[in-house]
Design a protein around this motif. Structure first.
Motif, mmCIF file in Angstrom:
data_model
loop_
_atom_site.group_PDB
_atom_site.id
_atom_site.type_symbol
_atom_site.label_atom_id
_atom_site.label_comp_id
_atom_site.label_asym_id
_atom_site.label_seq_id
_atom_site.Cartn_x
_atom_site.Cartn_y
_atom_site.Cartn_z
ATOM 1 N N LEU A 218 -5.891 -0.157 3.512
ATOM 2 C CA LEU A 218 -5.121 0.504 2.430
ATOM 3 C C LEU A 218 -4.094 1.486 3.167
ATOM 4 O O LEU A 218 -2.782 1.491 2.711
ATOM 5 C CB LEU A 218 -5.737 1.082 1.297
ATOM 6 N N ILE A 219 -4.409 2.431 3.969
ATOM 7 C CA ILE A 219 -3.845 3.241 4.627
ATOM 8 C C ILE A 219 -2.751 2.745 5.508
ATOM 9 O O ILE A 219 -1.462 3.011 5.601
ATOM 10 C CB ILE A 219 -4.319 4.395 5.493
ATOM 11 N N TYR A 220 -3.013 1.564 6.358
ATOM 12 C CA TYR A 220 -1.980 0.859 7.053
ATOM 13 C C TYR A 220 -0.885 0.212 6.218
ATOM 14 O O TYR A 220 0.180 0.350 6.587
ATOM 15 C CB TYR A 220 -2.870 -0.296 7.590
ATOM 16 N N ILE A 221 -1.396 -0.531 5.239
ATOM 17 C CA ILE A 221 -0.508 -1.348 4.214
ATOM 18 C C ILE A 221 0.629 -0.287 3.729
ATOM 19 O O ILE A 221 1.498 -0.487 3.422
ATOM 20 C CB ILE A 221 -1.263 -2.317 3.341
ATOM 21 N N SER A 222 0.013 1.087 3.070
ATOM 22 C CA SER A 222 0.825 1.683 2.313
ATOM 23 C C SER A 222 1.866 2.361 3.404
ATOM 24 O O SER A 222 2.950 2.557 3.148
ATOM 25 C CB SER A 222 -0.054 2.973 2.036
ATOM 26 N N ALA A 223 1.392 2.499 4.855
ATOM 27 C CA ALA A 223 2.441 3.134 5.530
ATOM 28 C C ALA A 223 3.371 2.203 5.936
ATOM 29 O O ALA A 223 4.692 2.647 6.120
ATOM 30 C CB ALA A 223 1.531 3.481 7.007
ATOM 31 N N LEU A 224 3.212 0.912 5.805
ATOM 32 C CA LEU A 224 4.154 -0.123 6.154
ATOM 33 C C LEU A 224 5.334 -0.042 5.079
ATOM 34 O O LEU A 224 6.470 -0.056 5.446
ATOM 35 C CB LEU A 224 3.789 -1.433 6.073
ATOM 36 N N PHE A 225 4.800 0.213 3.689
ATOM 37 C CA PHE A 225 5.790 0.253 2.714
ATOM 38 C C PHE A 225 6.613 1.567 2.642
ATOM 39 O O PHE A 225 7.678 1.856 2.232
ATOM 40 C CB PHE A 225 5.314 -0.078 1.479
ATOM 41 N N ILE A 226 5.855 2.714 2.934
ATOM 42 C CA ILE A 226 6.402 4.006 3.250
ATOM 43 C C ILE A 226 7.493 4.121 4.173
ATOM 44 O O ILE A 226 8.630 4.636 3.785
ATOM 45 C CB ILE A 226 5.439 4.958 3.150
ATOM 46 N N PHE A 227 7.236 3.701 5.253
ATOM 47 C CA PHE A 227 8.137 3.898 6.473
ATOM 48 C C PHE A 227 9.411 2.707 6.959
ATOM 49 O O PHE A 227 10.178 3.181 7.554
ATOM 50 C CB PHE A 227 7.101 4.331 7.710
ATOM 51 N N PHE A 228 9.023 1.675 6.339
ATOM 52 C CA PHE A 228 9.982 0.616 6.540
ATOM 53 C C PHE A 228 10.145 -0.035 5.270
ATOM 54 O O PHE A 228 9.693 0.184 4.225
ATOM 55 C CB PHE A 228 9.019 -0.608 7.526
ATOM 56 N N SER A 229 11.059 -0.969 5.389
ATOM 57 C CA SER A 229 11.389 -1.656 4.129
ATOM 58 C C SER A 229 10.436 -2.740 3.511
ATOM 59 O O SER A 229 9.540 -2.946 4.470
ATOM 60 C CB SER A 229 13.009 -2.663 4.623
ATOM 61 N N THR A 230 10.710 -2.986 2.437
ATOM 62 C CA THR A 230 9.906 -4.013 1.628
ATOM 63 C C THR A 230 9.841 -5.251 2.297
ATOM 64 O O THR A 230 8.484 -5.990 2.715
ATOM 65 C CB THR A 230 10.407 -4.219 0.256
ATOM 66 N N THR A 231 10.910 -5.820 2.891
ATOM 67 C CA THR A 231 10.981 -7.030 3.880
ATOM 68 C C THR A 231 10.082 -6.933 4.815
ATOM 69 O O THR A 231 9.440 -7.708 5.214
ATOM 70 C CB THR A 231 12.350 -7.548 4.227
ATOM 71 N N ALA A 232 10.221 -5.818 5.650
ATOM 72 C CA ALA A 232 9.654 -5.437 6.891
ATOM 73 C C ALA A 232 7.993 -5.318 6.679
ATOM 74 O O ALA A 232 7.166 -6.107 7.394
ATOM 75 C CB ALA A 232 9.877 -4.287 7.580
ATOM 76 N N ALA A 233 7.636 -4.807 5.417
ATOM 77 C CA ALA A 233 6.133 -4.657 5.345
ATOM 78 C C ALA A 233 5.644 -5.892 5.027
ATOM 79 O O ALA A 233 4.466 -6.316 5.290
ATOM 80 C CB ALA A 233 6.133 -3.525 4.013
ATOM 81 N N LEU A 234 6.475 -6.739 4.236
ATOM 82 C CA LEU A 234 5.789 -8.152 3.681
ATOM 83 C C LEU A 234 5.568 -9.305 4.884
ATOM 84 O O LEU A 234 4.702 -9.817 4.947
ATOM 85 C CB LEU A 234 6.934 -8.683 2.542
ATOM 86 N N ILE A 235 6.716 -8.833 5.953
ATOM 87 C CA ILE A 235 6.640 -9.693 7.012
ATOM 88 C C ILE A 235 5.574 -9.358 7.947
ATOM 89 O O ILE A 235 4.713 -10.284 8.421
ATOM 90 C CB ILE A 235 7.928 -9.741 7.896
ATOM 91 N N ILE A 236 5.184 -8.184 8.266
ATOM 92 C CA ILE A 236 3.942 -7.681 9.104
ATOM 93 C C ILE A 236 2.689 -8.066 8.302
ATOM 94 O O ILE A 236 1.705 -8.621 9.070
ATOM 95 C CB ILE A 236 4.134 -6.124 9.387
ATOM 96 N N ILE A 237 2.439 -8.023 7.034
ATOM 97 C CA ILE A 237 1.399 -8.258 6.170
ATOM 98 C C ILE A 237 1.098 -9.676 6.363
ATOM 99 O O ILE A 237 0.069 -10.181 6.512
ATOM 100 C CB ILE A 237 1.331 -7.880 4.719
ATOM 101 N N ALA A 238 2.148 -10.578 6.128
ATOM 102 C CA ALA A 238 1.966 -11.867 5.981
ATOM 103 C C ALA A 238 1.750 -12.712 7.554
ATOM 104 O O ALA A 238 0.778 -13.298 7.619
ATOM 105 C CB ALA A 238 3.400 -12.620 5.975
ATOM 106 N N SER A 239 2.201 -11.854 8.715
ATOM 107 C CA SER A 239 1.883 -12.146 9.976
ATOM 108 C C SER A 239 0.287 -11.986 10.224
ATOM 109 O O SER A 239 -0.370 -12.661 10.944
ATOM 110 C CB SER A 239 2.664 -11.723 11.082
ATOM 111 N N GLY A 240 -0.146 -11.135 9.633
ATOM 112 C CA GLY A 240 -1.569 -10.650 9.706
ATOM 113 C C GLY A 240 -2.554 -11.681 8.989
ATOM 114 O O GLY A 240 -3.442 -11.982 9.426
ATOM 115 N N ILE A 241 -2.049 -12.223 7.764
ATOM 116 C CA ILE A 241 -2.812 -13.420 7.280
ATOM 117 C C ILE A 241 -2.738 -14.424 8.176
ATOM 118 O O ILE A 241 -3.566 -15.442 8.477
ATOM 119 C CB ILE A 241 -1.890 -13.627 5.940
#
Length: 350
Positions: A218-241
C-alpha cells in the motif's frame, strides 16, 4: 572466478534494453520483450545444450565466489533506478500510447527476470539480508506473499494437489493463472496464521508478515500516485501485474502434469529431480540465473544457482523457457507437444 563465469553478465541485457527504451523511445520501448520472446527463441535452436556438471574443485570455488552474489544484489539498485527513471519520464508526458505499451511490457519482463526471479534466489538464502532483499524486490511485482508461500508451501507441496502452482494435465494456462494467483495468496495467509497460532498469538498483530507485506504494498502504490502522474503510476502497477503473470507462466511450464506418488502412509514421496521439467538451453539458463535447471533446485532448494546440476532422470522441455512460455499461451499446441512428452517420460521412467 573463471572467464567463462562472465557469461552471467548477459542477465543484464534486459535491464540495458529497458534503459534504452526509456531513454530513446520508439521501437526500443519493446526491446526487452523482443529480446526475450523473439530473439532468444529464434537463437536457442542453433545453440548447443550442455548437460555437463561441475567437477568438485570448480564447485568449491564457485560456492564461495562473491561474484555470483554481487550479480544478484546488483539487481536491487538497477531495478529501482529503472522504475524511478520510467516513472519520471512518463510523468513528463513524452511518450505516445504505443510507446507506453512497449514500456509497460518491457518493464514487466524486467520485473519478472530481475525482480521476482532474483527475489526467488535471494529468498532461499540463510542470511537475513538475503531474505529481506527478496521481499524488497517483490514489492514492485505485487507479490510479497511469494516469499512465504514459495519457501514454506510450494517447495513442500510441489507436484501434489495441495500446490496451486503445479499445473494439472490439460489445464489451460489462463485458468491456471487464476487458480495459482489466488491459491498462492490464500495459502500465504494460512501459513502465517498457522505460525502465529502455534505461538498462541492472534492473527491481527503487527508481526504478522502478511499484514506487514500488505502495508508495504500500500505504501509503494500510494507513493507512485503521490510523487508521479496517474499515468505513470498505472503503467508501473500494470507492469507489476505483467511480471507476476510471467512468473505464473513459468510455474505452469516448470511443473505441468508432473505429480508425486502418494505412499501407503498417506504422505507423498520425497521431491525428486523428475518432479520438475528441466531445460539446458544456454540463453535461458544464463538470463534467468539457472532457473531452468529447476529439477535440481527442487531437489536441493538451498543450492546456489551457479551450482545447479543436470540430472539424467529429469524430464526435459523440448524448448527453452521463453519458447515454452509462448507455446503455453496456445493451449491446443501446448497440449499436443507436452502431453506426448508426458507419456514418453512416464513410459521411460516406469
Amino acid at each position: 572466478m573463471r572467464l567463462s563465469d562472465l557469461r552471467y553478465l548477459a542477465a543484464y541485457i534486459v535491464p540495458i534494453l529497458v534503459y534504452l527504451g526509456v531513454m530513446q523511445g520508439g521501437i526500443l520501448t519493446y526491446g526487452a520483450v523482443i529480446f526475450a520472446f523473439i530473439i532468444v527463441p529464434l537463437a536457442e535452436p542453433f545453440l548447443t545444450q550442455s548437460t555437463n556438471n561441475l567437477d568438485e574443485e570448480t564447485r568449491l570455488k564457485k560456492a564461495d565466489s562473491l561474484f555470483f552474489e554481487f550479480l544478484l544484489y546488483l539487481n536491487i539498485p538497477v531495478v529501482f533506478y529503472l522504475l524511478f527513471l520510467l516513472s519520471t519520464r512518463v510523468t513528463d508526458g513524452i511518450y505516445t500510447t504505443n510507446e507506453l505499451t512497449g514500456l509497460l511490457l518491457s518493464n514487466g519482463a524486467l520485473l519478472a527476470s530481475c525482480g521476482i526471479n532474483v527475489a526467488h534466489e535471494l529468498g532461499h538464502k540463510d542470511e537475513w539480508w538475503g531474505r529481506y532483499s527478496s521481499v524488497f524486490l517483490l514489492i514492485p511485482c505485487h507479490y510479497t506473499h511469494f516469499h512465504l508461500e514459495h519457501n514454506l508451501g510450494h517447495h513442500k507441496n510441489v507436484a501434489t494437489d495441495k500446490d496451486p502452482a503445479t499445473a494439472r494435465r490439460n489445464e489451460i494456462l489462463y485458468a491456471f493463472w487464476i487458480r495459482s494467483v489466488v491459491g498462492s495468496y490464500v495459502n500465504a495467509w494460512k501459513l502465517e496464521s498457522k505460525r502465529l497460532g502455534q505461538e498462541n498469538k492472534s492473527v491481527l498483530r503487527l508481526d504478522n508478515r502478511m499484514i506487514i507485506y500488505t502495508f508495504l504494498q500500500l505504501i509503494y502504490i500510494s507513493a507512485l500516485f503521490i510523487f508521479f502522474s496517474t499515468t505513470a503510476a498505472l503503467i508501473i502497477i500494470a507492469s507489476g501485474i505483467v511480471s507476476f503473470l510471467f512468473l505464473e507462466t513459468i510455474n505452469y511450464v516448470e511443473h505441468y502434469g508432473l505429480f508425486r506418488k502418494r505412499l501407503d502412509s498417506g504422505r507423498y514421496e520425497r521431491v525428486q529431480p523428475w518432479h520438475s521439467w528441466n531445460s539446458n538451453h544456454h540463453l535461458g539458463r544464463i538470463i534467468l540465473y539457472e532457473l531452468t535447471r529447476h529439477s535440481d533446485h527442487h531437489f536441493l532448494a538451498n543450492k546456489k544457482y551457479q551450482l545447479l546440476e543436470h540430472h539424467q532422470s529429469s524430464p526435459q522441455l523440448p524448448y527453452g523457457y521463453p519458447t515454452s512460455m509462448l507455446i503455453s499461451m496456445v493451449p491446443p499446441l501446448w497440449f499436443k507437444i507436452m502431453n506426448r512428452r508426458l507419456e514418453e517420460f512416464s513410459v521411460s521412467s516406469a
